[in-house]
Write a protein that holds these residues in place. Structure first.
Motif, PDB file in Angstrom:
ATOM      1  N   SER A 252       1.059  -1.176  -0.102  1.00 53.58           N
ATOM      2  CA  SER A 252       0.080   0.080  -0.051  1.00 53.58           C
ATOM      3  C   SER A 252       0.726   1.205   0.005  1.00 53.58           C
ATOM      4  O   SER A 252       1.182   1.697   1.099  1.00 53.58           O
ATOM      5  N   PRO A 253       1.311   1.756  -0.970  1.00 53.20           N
ATOM      6  CA  PRO A 253       2.363   2.688  -1.326  1.00 53.20           C
ATOM      7  C   PRO A 253       1.596   4.435  -0.956  1.00 53.20           C
ATOM      8  O   PRO A 253       0.463   4.307  -1.226  1.00 53.20           O
ATOM      9  N   ASP A 254       2.185   5.301  -0.105  1.00 49.70           N
ATOM     10  CA  ASP A 254       1.563   6.160   0.362  1.00 49.70           C
ATOM     11  C   ASP A 254       1.428   7.225  -0.914  1.00 49.70           C
ATOM     12  O   ASP A 254       0.558   8.082  -0.870  1.00 49.70           O
ATOM     13  N   SER A 255       2.082   7.006  -2.138  1.00 45.62           N
ATOM     14  CA  SER A 255       1.977   7.631  -3.358  1.00 45.62           C
ATOM     15  C   SER A 255       0.693   7.324  -3.890  1.00 45.62           C
ATOM     16  O   SER A 255       0.204   8.605  -4.700  1.00 45.62           O
ATOM     17  N   LEU A 256      -0.147   6.335  -3.746  1.00 42.39           N
ATOM     18  CA  LEU A 256      -1.523   5.831  -4.238  1.00 42.39           C
ATOM     19  C   LEU A 256      -2.612   6.235  -3.297  1.00 42.39           C
ATOM     20  O   LEU A 256      -3.710   5.877  -3.370  1.00 42.39           O
ATOM     21  N   ASP A 282       2.709   3.919   4.412  1.00 42.64           N
ATOM     22  CA  ASP A 282       3.306   3.249   3.353  1.00 42.64           C
ATOM     23  C   ASP A 282       3.443   1.845   3.916  1.00 42.64           C
ATOM     24  O   ASP A 282       4.527   1.651   4.771  1.00 42.64           O
ATOM     25  N   SER A 283       2.818   0.937   3.631  1.00 41.07           N
ATOM     26  CA  SER A 283       2.921  -0.495   4.199  1.00 41.07           C
ATOM     27  C   SER A 283       3.290  -1.454   3.148  1.00 41.07           C
ATOM     28  O   SER A 283       2.788  -1.589   2.228  1.00 41.07           O
ATOM     29  N   THR A 284       4.035  -2.455   3.476  1.00 37.00           N
ATOM     30  CA  THR A 284       4.312  -3.756   2.919  1.00 37.00           C
ATOM     31  C   THR A 284       4.351  -4.786   3.671  1.00 37.00           C
ATOM     32  O   THR A 284       4.804  -4.929   4.831  1.00 37.00           O
ATOM     33  N   VAL A 285       3.467  -5.725   3.420  1.00 35.14           N
ATOM     34  CA  VAL A 285       3.380  -7.053   4.064  1.00 35.14           C
ATOM     35  C   VAL A 285       3.673  -8.350   3.391  1.00 35.14           C
ATOM     36  O   VAL A 285       3.085  -8.274   2.093  1.00 35.14           O
ATOM     37  N   TYR A 286       4.450  -9.246   3.569  1.00 31.55           N
ATOM     38  CA  TYR A 286       4.504 -10.148   2.830  1.00 31.55           C
ATOM     39  C   TYR A 286       4.572 -11.533   3.746  1.00 31.55           C
ATOM     40  O   TYR A 286       4.979 -11.601   4.924  1.00 31.55           O
ATOM     41  N   ASN A 287       4.306 -12.851   3.222  1.00 25.90           N
ATOM     42  CA  ASN A 287       3.977 -14.020   3.812  1.00 25.90           C
ATOM     43  C   ASN A 287       4.811 -15.131   2.816  1.00 25.90           C
ATOM     44  O   ASN A 287       4.476 -15.012   1.889  1.00 25.90           O
ATOM     45  N   LEU A 288       5.406 -15.967   3.914  1.00 29.66           N
ATOM     46  CA  LEU A 288       5.814 -17.261   3.261  1.00 29.66           C
ATOM     47  C   LEU A 288       4.960 -18.532   4.047  1.00 29.66           C
ATOM     48  O   LEU A 288       5.169 -18.402   5.355  1.00 29.66           O
ATOM     49  N   TYR A 289       4.658 -19.439   3.106  1.00 27.05           N
ATOM     50  CA  TYR A 289       3.833 -20.259   4.273  1.00 27.05           C
ATOM     51  C   TYR A 289       3.690 -21.654   3.562  1.00 27.05           C
ATOM     52  O   TYR A 289       3.977 -21.680   2.174  1.00 27.05           O
ATOM     53  N   MET A 983      -4.937   2.427  -1.635  1.00 23.43           N
ATOM     54  CA  MET A 983      -4.791   1.567  -2.819  1.00 23.43           C
ATOM     55  C   MET A 983      -3.821   0.558  -2.246  1.00 23.43           C
ATOM     56  O   MET A 983      -2.731   0.693  -1.693  1.00 23.43           O
ATOM     57  N   THR A 984      -4.270  -0.874  -2.405  1.00 21.60           N
ATOM     58  CA  THR A 984      -3.316  -1.980  -2.039  1.00 21.60           C
ATOM     59  C   THR A 984      -3.023  -2.839  -3.187  1.00 21.60           C
ATOM     60  O   THR A 984      -4.040  -3.243  -3.717  1.00 21.60           O
ATOM     61  N   LEU A 985      -1.887  -3.156  -3.776  1.00 21.97           N
ATOM     62  CA  LEU A 985      -1.619  -3.998  -4.491  1.00 21.97           C
ATOM     63  C   LEU A 985      -1.252  -5.309  -4.073  1.00 21.97           C
ATOM     64  O   LEU A 985      -0.349  -5.349  -2.963  1.00 21.97           O
ATOM     65  N   SER A 986      -1.603  -6.362  -4.763  1.00 25.03           N
ATOM     66  CA  SER A 986      -1.161  -7.721  -4.168  1.00 25.03           C
ATOM     67  C   SER A 986      -0.875  -8.624  -5.095  1.00 25.03           C
ATOM     68  O   SER A 986      -1.406  -8.640  -6.375  1.00 25.03           O
ATOM     69  N   ALA A 987       0.123  -9.532  -4.910  1.00 18.02           N
ATOM     70  CA  ALA A 987       0.340 -10.700  -5.593  1.00 18.02           C
ATOM     71  C   ALA A 987       0.651 -11.940  -4.868  1.00 18.02           C
ATOM     72  O   ALA A 987       1.196 -11.858  -3.909  1.00 18.02           O
ATOM     73  N   SER A 988      -0.073 -12.984  -5.118  1.00 19.18           N
ATOM     74  CA  SER A 988       0.190 -14.289  -4.429  1.00 19.18           C
ATOM     75  C   SER A 988       0.400 -15.526  -5.372  1.00 19.18           C
ATOM     76  O   SER A 988      -0.038 -15.574  -6.558  1.00 19.18           O
ATOM     77  N   TYR A 989       1.152 -16.450  -4.822  1.00 20.44           N
ATOM     78  CA  TYR A 989       1.256 -17.507  -5.584  1.00 20.44           C
ATOM     79  C   TYR A 989       1.412 -18.792  -4.681  1.00 20.44           C
ATOM     80  O   TYR A 989       1.635 -18.973  -3.631  1.00 20.44           O
TER      81      TYR A 989
END
Length: 991
Positions: A252-256, A282-289, A983-989
């Motif tokens: 979630s970038p503060d620019s957006l 400005d937030s970045t969250v990532y997960n590995l599971y 706005m929050t952009l996400s990508a998951s696999y």
């Protein structure tokens, strides 16, 4: 029903109640982490349920009457197989969710019709569960992933009918059914993780580790207690026989994003304008599971690591904070199926978060980000580590037992560079010289303890026993909390500047001198220590299937609460609080398509550890008033003139004898609740429902700090003047009681240490009984997910009225759970009955998702709620009958709005909630997800919250009196704006 059958049912019910005294009950029972399958089939059929992911298998024989039930099942997808006497088998798929029953009924009749199967409620948010009388909303991981909702437990809970957002100054918390936001209870895999100090915080698992979130808004059974609001129950993910894993990132970038709105009034003339400040995150969250079988069909593993880094700028009118929040968190879950009859679960998770920041100060009119000079640094730590072990044993087809042990820690540590040298300073004047706007150099108004926090230990034992038409559940539990806590103002003191009127009384014995129009008050507050809180409970409940369509529920819960002071002495020890629970569920058509239900129950809440800290520690609390001739430009501390009047003490710094601070007849706070409703499946996948809810607080608990009424009563009833003074003194340093009821105090009448019981009638104290009533009608319509789309809409009309909000006080953001300023003095309760802060009369919620095609999906969420009532707080009139209430400043419902003299006892009373309403707050969130066919397992997403960038707000400033009868410049200025567009952009696999 014949008399023999009646006698048989009475014998079974009597046996059920007797067995309860031998077994257990309390924090949560099996329904906290498991579900059940039930239905009807032919006598002699064999029903087998198999967990698709792990191979767990349970089976029972259908007895006389054709009913079957298999409980204590871990959530997930199951195969349900009916095998008849000839060996012919029929299998169907069903989903079991936490705390609910899934109906898989084989139609009664001959063998030819037995293959007709009814499966209800497997994909709905509010399923029709005819086996339960509770009001429950259940969100699975898949349902949450389709919605544009912030990945936070509270925001998911706010989708449920009957919930509203709590005061944002308390953090991101929810109010359930008119209760305060401090009266909920939170569980993770059956372990109570609620903060015991204020009830406003809780340990949280990383959001990506959540498999299901169960939200109980009312009517919950006897295995649940310690809550007057709601129950938020989290079940985590677990491994299966197939290795699966994945990774995702949310940015979630503060620019957006838009900046948070702010009501800006640089001239302090009351003419504010709403501007967009530089407050952003400005937030970045990532997960590995990943998870899978360590031993196929027996031992399963799931693990998750979450990294989070937030950069936050928080603007206010005379400065801003810039901080970085690091939150490396994780969860490990092991499930060991020793055999098909015994299961062991181990859970460990961490939710620790550390915020490091810098505070800046700048001229009041400058709102540019980065303006001003740094004045100091700070660090705040929350969360901790938690460990949970649970055993479940299927002893026979009809008897299941479980045991749980949990250990957890929660930190509230804080420190900053200016805590030793910069006092807390607040300028409440509207005009005057020196110039207003002094902020000083303090960072946090309170100087925290670096090691503040809680350690909790809990164990419980539960059982479920099927006896014919009866399902008996029973349990016992024990919790112990060790709290390290304390508070003092930054640099040890709090200075507040006031406008004053010559000749007026601002505190007992403090009369404003002639010609003085500005004064300053100095307050010292210092307390702390290590405190222990213990909660115990047992329960028993009987679910009686009266016939094929009617289910009756009877439960009883017994709880005990013990609180110890800083020296380890017990000052509250309450035993045997009885909480009956009654209910019924009528399956009108016999196929779970139309349910009519009702329930009634009593609910108690523990005495929070905040009461230990404030009443049973070594607390020093006093006020002094001064004239002043100048103000230090750096610290904001006044250059003092003469002190005016005496020092007024609330607490003298000594640890009190625990017998002298609490009413001998103290009852914990409790309420009664009544719910009636129905749910109807009127078309395939479509349900309609309605609930009526009534809650009434039957006994409040708070402290009083007024001794004058007791003094006058003592003199009138034969006590000597010295003894009357001792009685007044005993109450004046704040005494925990049930407002509006007779009070029994232990008093040292002669200063010898010998305590005498003094029973004081309620009429002498002048306090009303604590009152809070909640009425609501909830309407719901839902279309269950069918691999294409789902929708839920709810409308709630609710009214919450009384003279106390409950454990906390949103009016002034007071977190002193159980000992707010309500009831401290009789004068503060004049006009206190009215619409309460959580009275949001209208709430509309609509959310859903639509699968456009195999690759694209969209989701939406609309929440619109009417605003809370507005108060007008002013200084209690000097000519009023309560000579002590004036010392709290602008804390009474007497204010100068619309009258010539705010100090006239006649005509200036503005009862609670009669000074207007905050406008509606509405937000719309959208989400789109893309799952490309060319990259199986990949999902790309965009979520936009507050799409229209609404600048609605949740509250206004409610203090009218700035001192001396002058109107505060910011009275009714908007505060606590809705979150800005983000706005929050996400990508998951996943693989």
């Amino acid at each position: 029903m014949n008399r023999g059958r009646i006698r048989k049912q009475l014998r079974i019910t009597t046996l059920s109640l007797a067995l309860a005294t031998c077994f257990a009950g309390g924090v949560q029972a099996q329904s906290n982490t498991t579900g059940s399958v039930f239905g009807q089939a032919a006598d002699g059929d064999r029903i087998t349920v198999t967990h698709v992911g792990t191979g767990l298998e349970r089976s029972v024989s259908v007895g006389n009457g054709g009913d079957f039930r298999i409980g204590a099942l871990p959530p997930g997808q199951y195969r349900v197989t009916r095998t008849d006497a000839s060996g012919q088998a029929t299998t169907r798929e069903i989903v079991v969710t936490t705390g609910s029953g899934s109906n898989v009924s084989f139609a009664a009749g001959d063998a030819a019709t037995l293959d007709t199967i009814t499966v209800r409620g497997t994909s709905a948010v509010n399923p029709i569960d005819v086996s339960s009388v509770e009001s429950v909303t259940i969100f699975t991981e898949a349902q949450i992933d389709r919605l544009p909702v912030s990945r936070d437990i509270t925001n998911v809970a706010l989708l449920a009918p009957g919930t509203v957002k709590g005061d944002p100054r308390f953090g991101n918390v929810a109010s359930f059914g008119g209760s305060s936001a401090a009266e909920n209870v939170y569980y993770v895999n059956g372990f109570n993780v609620t903060n015991i100090v204020t009830g406003l915080a809780f340990n949280q698992v990383p959001f990506e580790a959540i498999a299901e979130q169960q939200i109980k808004t009312g009517g919950y059974g006897a295995e649940f207690g310690r809550s007057l609001g709601g129950v938020l129950n989290i079940t985590t993910k677990r491994g299966s026989n197939e290795w699966k894993g994945g990774a995702n990132v949310f940015w979630s970038p503060d620019s957006l994003s838009s900046g948070r709105a702010l009501a800006h009034d640089p001239d302090r003339d009351g003419e504010y304008r709403i501007v967009e400040s530089g407050s952003k995150i400005d937030s970045t969250v990532y997960n590995l599971y990943g998870g899978g079988p360590l031993v196929k069909d027996r031992l399963f593993f799931f693990g998750l690591f979450q990294g989070q880094r937030d950069k936050e700028v928080l603007d206010f009118e005379n400065g801003h904070e810039g901080s970085t929040i690091d939150s490396p968190q994780g969860l490990v879950k092991l499930d060991w199926y020793l055999n098909d009859d015994h299961r062991l679960e181990l859970t460990a998770f961490r939710d620790k978060s550390v915020e490091d920041g810098i505070t800046y100060q700048r001229p009041a009119g400058d709102l540019y980000v980065g303006g001003g000079d740094p004045i100091g640094t700070f660090r705040r730590t929350t969360g901790g580590d938690n460990y949970i072990a649970k055993w479940t044993g299927y002893i026979t087809d009809n008897l299941t037992l479980s045991a749980l042990y949990g250990y957890g820690k929660y930190s509230r540590g804080s420190e900053n560079s200016n805590a030793e040298n910069c006092p807390y300073v607040y300028d409440g004047r509207s005009t005057g010289t020196p110039p207003i706007g002094v902020a000083g150099c303090y960072i946090d108004y309170q100087r925290g303890l670096p090691d503040a926090g809680d350690t909790r230990k809990a164990w419980r034992f539960d059982g479920e026993w099927a006896l014919g038409d009866h399902t008996l559940r029973f349990g016992v539990d024990n919790e112990e909390f060790i709290t390290v806590d304390g508070s003092t103002y930054s640099a040890g003191e709090y200075w507040r500047y006031y406008n004053t009127t010559p000749g007026s009384t601002v505190a007992p014995g403090v009369v404003v001198p002639v010609g003085v129009t500005e004064m300053v008050r100095r307050r010292i507050l210092d307390n702390g220590g290590t405190f222990t809180t213990k909660n115990t409970a047992w329960y028993v409940e009987d679910t009686w299937q009266v016939n094929d369509r009617l289910m009756a529920y009877l439960g009883i819960r017994n709880e005990g609460f013990e609180n110890l002071n800083a020296e380890g002495g017990s000052f509250i020890d309450i035993k045997d609080t009885w909480s009956p629970r009654l209910g019924f569920s009528w399956d009108v058509r016999g196929d779970s398509s139309l349910k009519v239900f009702g329930n009634a129950g009593r609910y108690y809440i523990p005495v929070y550890a905040n009461t230990n800290v404030r009443l049973a520690g070594a607390e020093l609390d006093y006020n002094e008033w001064y004239t002043f001739t100048g103000i230090d430009p750096v610290t904001g501390v006044p250059v003092l003139g003469p002190q005016v009047g005496p020092r007024n003490y609330t607490s003298d710094g000594q640890i009190k004898d625990p017998r002298t601070v609490v009413d001998n007849n103290l009852e914990p706070m409790y309420q009664d609740e009544f719910i009636a409703g129905w749910q109807w499946q009127f078309a395939p996948n479509w349900t309609l429902g309605m609930r009526g809810v009534y809650r009434e607080l039957k006994s409040g608990m708070d402290d009083l700090c007024a001794g004058s009424g007791a003094h006058d009563w003592a003199l009138a009833n034969g006590y000597s003047a010295a003894h009357a003074d001792a009685i007044a003194e005993a109450l004046s340093h704040c005494f925990l009681t049930n407002p509006g009821k007779d009070l029994s105090a232990n008093v040292d009448l002669d200063g010898t240490g010998q305590l005498t019981v003094v029973d004081i009638p309620a009429s002498a104290l002048g306090l009303p009984a604590a009152k809070r009533k909640y009425h609501a009608l909830e309407f719901m319509v839902e279309r269950a997910w069918d691999d294409r789309w789902f929708l839920q809409a709810s409308y709630t009309w609710a009214k919450s009225r009384g003279n106390t909000e409950g454990y906390v006080k949103s009016d002034i953001a007071q977190e002193d759970a159980g000992i707010t300023q309500d009831f401290d003095f009789p004068g503060l309760m004049d006009g206190a009955y009215g619409d309460l802060p959580n009275d949001r009369r209208h709430s509309l919620k609509v959310f859903g998702a639509y699968q456009i095609n195999d690759e694209w999906r969209v989701g939406a969420n609309l929440i619109a709620q009417s605003g809370r009532p507005v108060n007008c707080f002013g200084i209690y009139p000097a000519d009023g009958p309560d000579g002590e209430a004036v010392q709290y400043g602008a804390a009474s419902f007497y204010c100068g709005e619309g009258v010539q003299s705010p100090y006239s006892i006649d005509g200036s009373l503005h009862p609670r909630g009669t000074s207007g309403r905050v406008p509606w707050a509405t937000t719309m969130d959208l989400r789109v997800d893309y799952q490309p066919a060319w990259a199986k397992g990949l999902t790309l997403g965009l979520m936009v919250q507050n799409v229209f960038d609404s600048q609605d707000y949740y509250r206004v400033v409610e203090v009218w009196d700035a001192g001396g009868g002058a109107k505060a410049y910011d009275y009714k200025h908007p505060r606590s704006f809705v979150d800005p567009r983000r706005m929050t952009l996400s990508a998951s696999y996943e693989f």
